[in-house]
Design an enzyme around this catalytic site. Structure first.
Site, PDB file in Angstrom:
ATOM      1  N   ASN A  91      22.650  39.770  15.012  1.00  0.00           N
ATOM      2  CA  ASN A  91      23.242  38.431  15.121  1.00  0.00           C
ATOM      3  C   ASN A  91      22.868  37.640  13.862  1.00  0.00           C
ATOM      4  OD1 ASN A  91      23.836  35.774  15.700  1.00  0.00           O
ATOM      5  ND2 ASN A  91      22.940  35.781  17.750  1.00  0.00           N
ATOM      6  N   HIS A 145      31.975  35.893  17.918  1.00  0.00           N
ATOM      7  CA  HIS A 145      30.618  35.799  17.378  1.00  0.00           C
ATOM      8  C   HIS A 145      29.849  37.042  17.829  1.00  0.00           C
ATOM      9  CE1 HIS A 145      26.629  34.704  16.461  1.00  0.00           C
ATOM     10  NE2 HIS A 145      26.295  34.326  17.688  1.00  0.00           N
ATOM     11  N   CYS A 182      25.137  29.051  15.909  1.00  0.00           N
ATOM     12  CA  CYS A 182      26.093  30.154  15.714  1.00  0.00           C
ATOM     13  C   CYS A 182      27.552  29.687  15.722  1.00  0.00           C
ATOM     14  CB  CYS A 182      25.907  31.216  16.789  1.00  0.00           C
ATOM     15  SG  CYS A 182      24.254  31.868  16.819  1.00  0.00           S
TER      16      CYS A 182
HETATM   17  N1  ACO Z   1      12.297  45.799  24.074  1.00  0.00           N
HETATM   18  C1  ACO Z   1      11.940  46.251  25.271  1.00  0.00           C
HETATM   19  N2  ACO Z   1      11.911  45.476  26.370  1.00  0.00           N
HETATM   20  C2  ACO Z   1      12.247  44.182  26.208  1.00  0.00           C
HETATM   21  C3  ACO Z   1      12.612  43.643  24.969  1.00  0.00           C
HETATM   22  C4  ACO Z   1      12.626  44.513  23.871  1.00  0.00           C
HETATM   23  N3  ACO Z   1      12.988  44.105  22.628  1.00  0.00           N
HETATM   24  N4  ACO Z   1      12.912  42.339  25.132  1.00  0.00           N
HETATM   25  C5  ACO Z   1      12.718  42.054  26.433  1.00  0.00           C
HETATM   26  N5  ACO Z   1      12.299  43.179  27.078  1.00  0.00           N
HETATM   27  C6  ACO Z   1      11.985  43.335  28.486  1.00  0.00           C
HETATM   28  C7  ACO Z   1      11.640  42.034  29.163  1.00  0.00           C
HETATM   29  O1  ACO Z   1      10.283  41.730  28.961  1.00  0.00           O
HETATM   30  C8  ACO Z   1      11.959  42.344  30.600  1.00  0.00           C
HETATM   31  O2  ACO Z   1      10.909  43.074  31.138  1.00  0.00           O
HETATM   32  P1  ACO Z   1      10.432  42.797  32.662  1.00  0.00           P
HETATM   33  O3  ACO Z   1      11.622  43.149  33.515  1.00  0.00           O
HETATM   34  O4  ACO Z   1       9.270  43.721  32.819  1.00  0.00           O
HETATM   35  O5  ACO Z   1      10.089  41.344  32.705  1.00  0.00           O
HETATM   36  C9  ACO Z   1      13.162  43.302  30.509  1.00  0.00           C
HETATM   37  O6  ACO Z   1      13.133  43.813  29.172  1.00  0.00           O
HETATM   38  C10 ACO Z   1      14.476  42.632  30.750  1.00  0.00           C
HETATM   39  O7  ACO Z   1      14.531  41.470  29.931  1.00  0.00           O
HETATM   40  P2  ACO Z   1      15.762  40.523  29.969  1.00  0.00           P
HETATM   41  O8  ACO Z   1      15.510  39.323  29.094  1.00  0.00           O
HETATM   42  O9  ACO Z   1      16.151  40.300  31.376  1.00  0.00           O
HETATM   43  O10 ACO Z   1      16.864  41.461  29.267  1.00  0.00           O
HETATM   44  P3  ACO Z   1      18.387  41.239  29.175  1.00  0.00           P
HETATM   45  O11 ACO Z   1      19.108  42.387  29.750  1.00  0.00           O
HETATM   46  O12 ACO Z   1      18.793  39.854  29.617  1.00  0.00           O
HETATM   47  O13 ACO Z   1      18.631  41.320  27.602  1.00  0.00           O
HETATM   48  C11 ACO Z   1      18.990  39.904  25.686  1.00  0.00           C
HETATM   49  C12 ACO Z   1      17.984  40.387  26.738  1.00  0.00           C
HETATM   50  C13 ACO Z   1      19.417  41.088  24.868  1.00  0.00           C
HETATM   51  C14 ACO Z   1      18.279  38.878  24.814  1.00  0.00           C
HETATM   52  C15 ACO Z   1      20.199  39.279  26.406  1.00  0.00           C
HETATM   53  O14 ACO Z   1      19.781  38.374  27.386  1.00  0.00           O
HETATM   54  C16 ACO Z   1      21.108  38.554  25.445  1.00  0.00           C
HETATM   55  O15 ACO Z   1      21.742  39.155  24.588  1.00  0.00           O
HETATM   56  N6  ACO Z   1      21.254  37.236  25.598  1.00  0.00           N
HETATM   57  C17 ACO Z   1      22.115  36.463  24.713  1.00  0.00           C
HETATM   58  C18 ACO Z   1      21.365  36.146  23.496  1.00  0.00           C
HETATM   59  C19 ACO Z   1      22.227  35.509  22.460  1.00  0.00           C
HETATM   60  O16 ACO Z   1      23.417  35.667  22.441  1.00  0.00           O
HETATM   61  N7  ACO Z   1      21.576  34.766  21.586  1.00  0.00           N
HETATM   62  C20 ACO Z   1      22.222  34.198  20.488  1.00  0.00           C
HETATM   63  C21 ACO Z   1      22.483  32.817  20.701  1.00  0.00           C
HETATM   64  S1  ACO Z   1      23.270  32.206  19.358  1.00  0.00           S
HETATM   65  C22 ACO Z   1      22.308  31.228  18.381  1.00  0.00           C
HETATM   66  O17 ACO Z   1      22.666  30.126  18.217  1.00  0.00           O
HETATM   67  C23 ACO Z   1      21.060  31.754  17.730  1.00  0.00           C
END
Ligand code: ACO
Length: 315
Positions: free
Chosen positions: A271, A241, A113
């Site tokens: 994203n 980003h 990214c």
């Molecule tokens: N729908 C419903 N529930 C979900 C989903 C979904 N799509 N995805 C995960 N969950 C659940 C999980 O299983 C977990 O359940 P549990 O508590 O029973 O185990 C719960 O939701 C919480 O999951 P977390 O991973 O803790 O959720 P979080 O609040 O951290 O959000 C997210 C996840 C959105 C991915 C966040 O961590 C994030 O945005 N991280 C940054 C990601 C990013 O920027 N990536 C790009 C990198 S750039 C590149 O180079 C590609």
């Protein structure tokens, strides 16, 4: 001195829109979960469109807006991890498609990214060395091709698209003062390639990436402001980003950036990795919110783990 400015920008996203509710039909998720956790409402995914077609359309718009002909381009970089073929590179394919000169460097750049930011810096170095006047930097991804459609934690996040910028080099222009870096980590965000015979999916520990991002974005802003001797008030626009609306909100709050000085389009595109920053830039230029003389601070992060910031002016 010896720097680049952005002259023209363009973008192209595939026609098909995939909503959160569409995804809720294939994985266990909901519109409410995705919007509140990420800010994403829909994303665009390729059906017929190719990576090359997205690059070419975005680049043509950028050239048009810049008023620069393909024959004037002195270098072409495509930041991507999802090109159609490893060889020829997406940049070589674009050179052929647009009829760019033969005697210029054209290559792909993989910094996930952060690719567009690293591409801008690389282009500034190339043009400074060659003293050619214009360069083309594209960020393009077809991420829908490398998503695991059974993994709800990743497949909801990403979209396809391309953004492009035509930059102008001049020995009188300030450098974009790019601050770039890597916090090497080969587990948090992975897209295996050759080792799996080419069939691979993106995997990510979202929580760890989130933690990295909320440290990296302010670090990028601080470094760029320090290096350029500018304050938040001296910056006309902040472009982040678009990975998660909450990451942007945290940065905006920390630096007390007023709403008219930043922008989010993650709700529309998700994203798009290397394409995300140039897509934002092209929307801002089209809307007249950045124009000649605007000073824009870019901040990004991504797989690698990579990070980067720069202060770039519009020509
Ligand atoms: N729908 C419903 N529930 C979900 C989903 C979904 N799509 N995805 C995960 N969950 C659940 C999980 O299983 C977990 O359940 P549990 O508590 O029973 O185990 C719960 O939701 C919480 O999951 P977390 O991973 O803790 O959720 P979080 O609040 O951290 O959000 C997210 C996840 C959105 C991915 C966040 O961590 C994030 O945005 N991280 C940054 C990601 C990013 O920027 N990536 C790009 C990198 S750039 C590149 O180079 C590609």
């Amino acid at each position: 001195m010896n720097g680049i400015r952005i002259r023209g920008t363009g973008r192209c996203v595939p026609e098909r829109t995939v909503t959160n509710s569409d995804l809720a039909k294939i994985v266990d998720t909901s519109d409410e979960w995705i919007t509140t956790r990420t800010g994403i409402e829909r994303r665009h995914h390729c059906t017929g469109e190719t990576h090359g077609a997205l690059c070419a359309a975005a680049a043509r718009r950028a050239l048009e807006r810049a008023g620069v002909g393909p024959e004037e381009i002195g270098g072409c970089i495509v930041a991507t991890v999802t090109g159609e073929t490893l060889v020829p590179s997406a940049a070589c394919a674009l050179q052929k498609e647009l009829g760019l000169p033969e005697d210029i460097p054209c290559f792909d750049l993989n910094a996930a990214c952060t690719g567009f930011l690293m591409g801008l810096h690389t282009m500034e170095c190339l043009l400074t060395a060659s003293r050619r006047r214009y360069g083309l930097v594209v960020g393009a991804e077809v991420l829908s091709r490398i998503l695991d459609w059974t993994d709800r934690s990743t497949c909801i996040l990403f979209g396809d698209g391309a953004g492009a910028a035509v930059v102008e080099w001049n020995e009188e222009f300030d450098s974009i003062s790019a601050e770039l870096g890597v916090r090497g980590d080969d587990q948090v965000l992975r897209l295996p390639g050759v080792e799996t015979g080419g069939h691979s999916y993106l995997t990510m520990d979202g929580k760890k990436v989130f933690k990295f991002a909320v440290e990296a974005v302010p670090e990028c802003i601080d470094r760029v402001l320090r290096r350029t001797g500018k304050a938040v008030e001296d910056v006309d626009f902040f472009v982040f980003h678009q990975a998660n609306a909450r990451i942007i909100d945290l940065a905006v709050r920390k630096y007390r950036i007023p709403p008219e000085k930043y922008y989010k389009n993650i709700q529309e595109y998700g994203n798009t990795s290397a394409a995300s920053i140039p897509i934002v830039l092209s929307e801002l230029q089209e809307q007249g919110r950045v124009r000649s003389g605007s000073r824009v601070l870019l901040a990004g992060f991504g797989g690698g783990l990579t990070w980067g910031g720069a202060l770039v002016e519009f020509a």
